[in-house]
Design a protein around this motif. Structure first.
Motif, short mmCIF file in Angstrom:
data_model
loop_
_atom_site.label_atom_id
_atom_site.label_comp_id
_atom_site.label_asym_id
_atom_site.label_seq_id
_atom_site.Cartn_x
_atom_site.Cartn_y
_atom_site.Cartn_z
N LEU A 1 0.84 -1.19 0.00
CA LEU A 1 0.00 0.00 0.00
C LEU A 1 0.88 1.24 0.00
N ASP A 2 0.24 2.43 -0.07
CA ASP A 2 1.02 3.66 -0.02
C ASP A 2 0.90 4.30 1.35
N ALA A 3 1.69 5.34 1.58
CA ALA A 3 1.75 5.96 2.91
C ALA A 3 0.42 6.58 3.31
N ASP A 4 -0.29 7.19 2.36
CA ASP A 4 -1.58 7.80 2.69
C ASP A 4 -2.58 6.74 3.15
N THR A 5 -2.60 5.61 2.46
CA THR A 5 -3.50 4.53 2.86
C THR A 5 -3.11 3.97 4.21
N CYS A 6 -1.81 3.86 4.46
CA CYS A 6 -1.34 3.36 5.74
C CYS A 6 -1.76 4.30 6.86
N HIS A 7 -1.70 5.60 6.60
CA HIS A 7 -2.15 6.57 7.60
C HIS A 7 -3.63 6.38 7.91
N GLU A 8 -4.43 6.15 6.89
CA GLU A 8 -5.87 5.95 7.11
C GLU A 8 -6.12 4.67 7.92
N LEU A 9 -5.32 3.64 7.66
CA LEU A 9 -5.43 2.42 8.47
C LEU A 9 -5.10 2.72 9.93
N GLU B 1 -9.71 -4.85 4.95
CA GLU B 1 -10.70 -5.43 4.03
C GLU B 1 -11.28 -4.35 3.11
N GLN B 2 -11.58 -3.18 3.65
CA GLN B 2 -12.11 -2.10 2.82
C GLN B 2 -11.06 -1.63 1.81
N GLY B 3 -9.80 -1.56 2.25
CA GLY B 3 -8.75 -1.16 1.34
C GLY B 3 -8.53 -2.14 0.22
N VAL B 4 -8.66 -3.44 0.53
CA VAL B 4 -8.53 -4.47 -0.50
C VAL B 4 -9.65 -4.33 -1.52
N LYS B 5 -10.89 -4.16 -1.05
CA LYS B 5 -12.04 -4.05 -1.95
C LYS B 5 -11.95 -2.80 -2.83
N ALA B 6 -11.34 -1.75 -2.29
CA ALA B 6 -11.21 -0.51 -3.04
C ALA B 6 -9.99 -0.50 -3.96
N GLY B 7 -9.21 -1.58 -3.93
CA GLY B 7 -8.03 -1.66 -4.77
C GLY B 7 -6.86 -0.83 -4.27
N ALA C 1 -5.72 -14.69 4.26
CA ALA C 1 -7.17 -14.75 4.00
C ALA C 1 -7.93 -13.90 5.01
N ALA C 2 -7.51 -13.93 6.28
CA ALA C 2 -8.17 -13.13 7.30
C ALA C 2 -8.00 -11.64 7.03
N LEU C 3 -6.81 -11.24 6.57
CA LEU C 3 -6.58 -9.85 6.24
C LEU C 3 -7.46 -9.39 5.08
N ARG C 4 -7.68 -10.29 4.15
CA ARG C 4 -8.55 -9.95 3.00
C ARG C 4 -10.03 -9.99 3.37
N GLY C 5 -10.34 -10.50 4.56
CA GLY C 5 -11.73 -10.60 4.98
C GLY C 5 -12.44 -11.82 4.42
N GLU C 6 -11.67 -12.85 4.08
CA GLU C 6 -12.27 -14.04 3.48
C GLU C 6 -12.71 -15.03 4.57
#
Length: 213
Positions: free
Chosen positions: A174-182, A190-196, A208-213
């Motif tokens: 991921l990028d730094a901005d996304t990491c900050h949001e996390l 899971e939301q970040g994965v779905k949003a690409g 699998a757990a990180l992906r929300g599967e």
């Protein structure tokens, strides 16, 4: 006769908070502890990951931390043969304190200033609290443009480390901005994965757990 060493400043208050600040309230001390939470570090590595600290101040703070029983200095066996600093059990007890402080300060990262230095592993402390719990202890790599670090979810060992782990259970890209949001809790993995915005690499149950599967 050696020169008399100046007495360290103290609040001189019979108060647990004052005693804590006597030990770790000096400038740079908590950031040195942040670095040592990743495991033993050489002086040169500490200096490189603490941009802005002078060599004199760093050396003084490390000596103070040894005197306070927060850190120790030892020499690695061959072939390393390097001198490293490491936290004592007493120093390691500051992990939840630094984690809470990092979480409190995360909203102030909304805008990165032009003068701000950045090391990828500085995200580790607030990020650990935001990753979903795993059934078994696991180590997860986190890859940003600025570098790679890893975090430990449960189990024994350093809470995080700079660079990739030897056998990570999964890797987040991921990028730094996304990491900050996390870190702020504004986004889940899971939301970040779905949003690409986040890629989770790995085939095991942790990935699998990180992906929300």
């Amino acid at each position: 006769m050696p020169p008399r060493q100046p007495r360290r400043r103290s609040y001189d208050q019979y108060c647990a908070l004052a005693r804590t600040l006597d030990a770790v309230g000096d400038r740079w001390t908590l950031l040195i502890i942040r670095e040592l939470l990743a495991g033993p570090r050489r002086y040169t590595d500490l200096h490189a990951d603490l941009p802005g600290v002078s060599t004199d101040v760093l050396a003084t703070r490390l000596k103070d931390m040894e005197a306070q029983g927060l850190a120790t200095r030892r020499k690695l066996p061959p072939p390393g043969a390097a001198t490293v600093y490491a936290l004592t059990p007493r120093g390691s007890e500051l992990l939840p304190v630094l984690t809470a402080l990092a979480e409190w300060g995360t909203p102030d990262l909304a805008e990165r200033r032009a003068t701000d230095a950045l090391r990828a592993h500085w995200f580790a402390l607030p990020l650990r609290r935001r990753l979903p719990a795993t059934e078994v202890p696991a180590v997860v790599d986190v890859a940003l443009d600025e570098g790679v670090f890893h975090v430990r979810l449960g189990g024994e060992g350093p809470a995080y480390g700079d660079g990739p782990a030897e056998t990570p259970a999964a890797r987040l890209v991921l990028d730094a901005d996304t990491c900050h949001e996390l870190c702020e809790g504004a986004l889940s993995v899971e939301q970040g994965v779905k949003a690409g915005r986040i890629e989770v690499l790995g085939d095991g149950p942790v990935a699998a757990a990180l992906r929300g599967e």
